[in-house]
Design a protein around this motif. Sequence first.
Motif, PDB file in Angstrom:
ATOM      1  N   ASP A 151       0.874  -1.164   0.000  1.00 27.39           N
ATOM      2  CA  ASP A 151       0.000   0.000   0.000  1.00 27.39           C
ATOM      3  C   ASP A 151       0.914   1.218   0.000  1.00 27.39           C
ATOM      4  N   PHE A 152       1.014   1.872  -1.153  1.00 21.69           N
ATOM      5  CA  PHE A 152       1.939   2.992  -1.300  1.00 21.69           C
ATOM      6  C   PHE A 152       1.272   4.351  -1.109  1.00 21.69           C
ATOM      7  N   TYR A 153       0.087   4.372  -0.486  1.00 18.63           N
ATOM      8  CA  TYR A 153      -0.635   5.624  -0.295  1.00 18.63           C
ATOM      9  C   TYR A 153       0.224   6.668   0.428  1.00 18.63           C
ATOM     10  N   ARG A 154       0.983   6.256   1.419  1.00 16.86           N
ATOM     11  CA  ARG A 154       1.783   7.184   2.225  1.00 16.86           C
ATOM     12  C   ARG A 154       3.204   7.372   1.703  1.00 16.86           C
ATOM     13  N   LEU A 155       3.510   6.747   0.573  1.00 18.98           N
ATOM     14  CA  LEU A 155       4.849   6.857  -0.006  1.00 18.98           C
ATOM     15  C   LEU A 155       5.048   8.270  -0.555  1.00 18.98           C
ATOM     16  N   ASN A 156       6.200   8.851  -0.291  1.00 19.12           N
ATOM     17  CA  ASN A 156       6.470  10.205  -0.765  1.00 19.12           C
ATOM     18  C   ASN A 156       7.079  10.251  -2.160  1.00 19.12           C
ATOM     19  N   ASN A 157       7.890   9.234  -2.497  1.00 19.11           N
ATOM     20  CA  ASN A 157       8.520   9.216  -3.821  1.00 19.11           C
ATOM     21  C   ASN A 157       9.048   7.814  -4.125  1.00 19.11           C
ATOM     22  N   GLU A 158       9.481   7.619  -5.360  1.00 21.69           N
ATOM     23  CA  GLU A 158       9.959   6.308  -5.783  1.00 21.69           C
ATOM     24  C   GLU A 158      11.249   5.890  -5.073  1.00 21.69           C
ATOM     25  N   ILE A 159      12.030   6.861  -4.622  1.00 24.25           N
ATOM     26  CA  ILE A 159      13.273   6.553  -3.904  1.00 24.25           C
ATOM     27  C   ILE A 159      12.967   5.744  -2.644  1.00 24.25           C
ATOM     28  N   GLU A 160      11.885   6.101  -1.953  1.00 25.92           N
ATOM     29  CA  GLU A 160      11.494   5.351  -0.759  1.00 25.92           C
ATOM     30  C   GLU A 160      11.193   3.894  -1.101  1.00 25.92           C
ATOM     31  N   ALA A 161      10.558   3.670  -2.233  1.00 19.27           N
ATOM     32  CA  ALA A 161      10.260   2.292  -2.665  1.00 19.27           C
ATOM     33  C   ALA A 161      11.550   1.548  -2.998  1.00 19.27           C
ATOM     34  N   LEU A 162      12.466   2.223  -3.661  1.00 16.44           N
ATOM     35  CA  LEU A 162      13.752   1.596  -3.976  1.00 16.44           C
ATOM     36  C   LEU A 162      14.524   1.278  -2.699  1.00 16.44           C
ATOM     37  N   ASP A 163      14.471   2.188  -1.724  1.00 18.56           N
ATOM     38  CA  ASP A 163      15.157   1.982  -0.451  1.00 18.56           C
ATOM     39  C   ASP A 163      14.625   0.758   0.304  1.00 18.56           C
ATOM     40  N   MET A 164      13.339   0.444   0.118  1.00 17.65           N
ATOM     41  CA  MET A 164      12.764  -0.719   0.797  1.00 17.65           C
ATOM     42  C   MET A 164      12.997  -2.010   0.022  1.00 17.65           C
ATOM     43  N   GLY A 165      13.669  -1.897  -1.154  1.00 13.34           N
ATOM     44  CA  GLY A 165      13.977  -3.083  -1.945  1.00 13.34           C
ATOM     45  C   GLY A 165      12.849  -3.557  -2.831  1.00 13.34           C
ATOM     46  N   ILE A 166      12.064  -2.628  -3.348  1.00  9.87           N
ATOM     47  CA  ILE A 166      10.892  -2.982  -4.158  1.00  9.87           C
ATOM     48  C   ILE A 166      11.240  -3.910  -5.317  1.00  9.87           C
ATOM     49  N   ASP A 167      12.388  -3.712  -5.951  1.00 12.61           N
ATOM     50  CA  ASP A 167      12.765  -4.571  -7.078  1.00 12.61           C
ATOM     51  C   ASP A 167      12.862  -6.032  -6.675  1.00 12.61           C
ATOM     52  N   ASP A 168      13.391  -6.290  -5.482  1.00  9.72           N
ATOM     53  CA  ASP A 168      13.503  -7.673  -5.005  1.00  9.72           C
ATOM     54  C   ASP A 168      12.130  -8.323  -4.904  1.00  9.72           C
ATOM     55  N   TYR A 169      11.149  -7.575  -4.450  1.00  7.01           N
ATOM     56  CA  TYR A 169       9.788  -8.095  -4.345  1.00  7.01           C
ATOM     57  C   TYR A 169       9.171  -8.315  -5.731  1.00  7.01           C
ATOM     58  N   LEU A 170       9.239  -7.274  -6.562  1.00  7.55           N
ATOM     59  CA  LEU A 170       8.537  -7.301  -7.844  1.00  7.55           C
ATOM     60  C   LEU A 170       9.078  -8.343  -8.817  1.00  7.55           C
ATOM     61  N   TYR A 171      10.333  -8.694  -8.683  1.00  6.73           N
ATOM     62  CA  TYR A 171      10.934  -9.659  -9.599  1.00  6.73           C
ATOM     63  C   TYR A 171      11.229 -10.998  -8.912  1.00  6.73           C
ATOM     64  N   SER A 172      10.536 -11.246  -7.790  1.00  8.40           N
ATOM     65  CA  SER A 172      10.749 -12.475  -7.023  1.00  8.40           C
ATOM     66  C   SER A 172       9.996 -13.671  -7.595  1.00  8.40           C
ATOM     67  N   GLY A 173       9.006 -13.421  -8.448  1.00  6.08           N
ATOM     68  CA  GLY A 173       8.167 -14.504  -8.953  1.00  6.08           C
ATOM     69  C   GLY A 173       7.004 -14.816  -8.026  1.00  6.08           C
ATOM     70  N   ASN A 174       6.894 -14.086  -6.916  1.00  2.92           N
ATOM     71  CA  ASN A 174       5.784 -14.270  -5.978  1.00  2.92           C
ATOM     72  C   ASN A 174       4.656 -13.299  -6.310  1.00  2.92           C
ATOM     73  N   TRP A 175       3.480 -13.574  -5.760  1.00  2.00           N
ATOM     74  CA  TRP A 175       2.349 -12.668  -5.933  1.00  2.00           C
ATOM     75  C   TRP A 175       2.681 -11.328  -5.286  1.00  2.00           C
ATOM     76  N   CYS A 176       2.428 -10.245  -6.002  1.00  2.00           N
ATOM     77  CA  CYS A 176       2.598  -8.882  -5.496  1.00  2.00           C
ATOM     78  C   CYS A 176       1.322  -8.109  -5.807  1.00  2.00           C
ATOM     79  N   PHE A 177       0.566  -7.783  -4.773  1.00  2.00           N
ATOM     80  CA  PHE A 177      -0.657  -7.007  -4.908  1.00  2.00           C
ATOM     81  C   PHE A 177      -0.340  -5.577  -4.473  1.00  2.00           C
ATOM     82  N   ILE A 178      -0.535  -4.614  -5.383  1.00  2.00           N
ATOM     83  CA  ILE A 178      -0.071  -3.253  -5.130  1.00  2.00           C
ATOM     84  C   ILE A 178      -1.213  -2.247  -5.203  1.00  2.00           C
ATOM     85  N   GLU A 179      -1.467  -1.590  -4.069  1.00  2.00           N
ATOM     86  CA  GLU A 179      -2.404  -0.476  -4.032  1.00  2.00           C
ATOM     87  C   GLU A 179      -1.625   0.824  -4.180  1.00  2.00           C
ATOM     88  N   TRP A 180      -2.188   1.783  -4.879  1.00  2.00           N
ATOM     89  CA  TRP A 180      -1.591   3.098  -5.112  1.00  2.00           C
ATOM     90  C   TRP A 180      -0.279   2.984  -5.892  1.00  2.00           C
TER      91      TRP A 180
END
Length: 135
Positions: free
Chosen positions: A76-105
């Motif tokens: 849930d990225f509603y409170r995310l301020n920018n894409e850098i914050e997502a990169l800092d949390m390792g979003i690429d590792d999640y998105l390219y893991s082959g697992n289900w990723c359900f993304i709001e906002w």
Amino acid sequence: MEINFSLQQLEEVAEKIIAQNPNKVILFHGEMGVGKTTLIKQLCKSLGVIGATSSPTFSLVNEYETATNQLVYHFDFYRLNNEIEALDMGIDDYLYSGNWCFIEWAEKIPNLIPESHSLITISLLADDKRLLKLN
């Protein structure tokens, strides 16, 4: 695929979505309060997630495990301020893991979304019904 449904039909709707064999990265669009989180909770249940699910509004991501040891990530990225914050949390590792990723906002991270993804748009209709579109 398009489905008109009421919240009482969520289990059936989740099963129909899974039967469509969507990409494992699914973006959920819709106004606040339309039922994105509620649908994601039902999808998790239909996929066999063990235990309770909740909105990751403050944590940004919740990780769930199914009875068959598959991982499901709910963002849930509603409170995310920018894409850098997502990169800092390792979003690429999640998105390219082959697992289900359900993304709001997901509109908060437009440049980080994998090319292979599915999109679910939910809109509110009359009589408390919803229209779901899966692309």
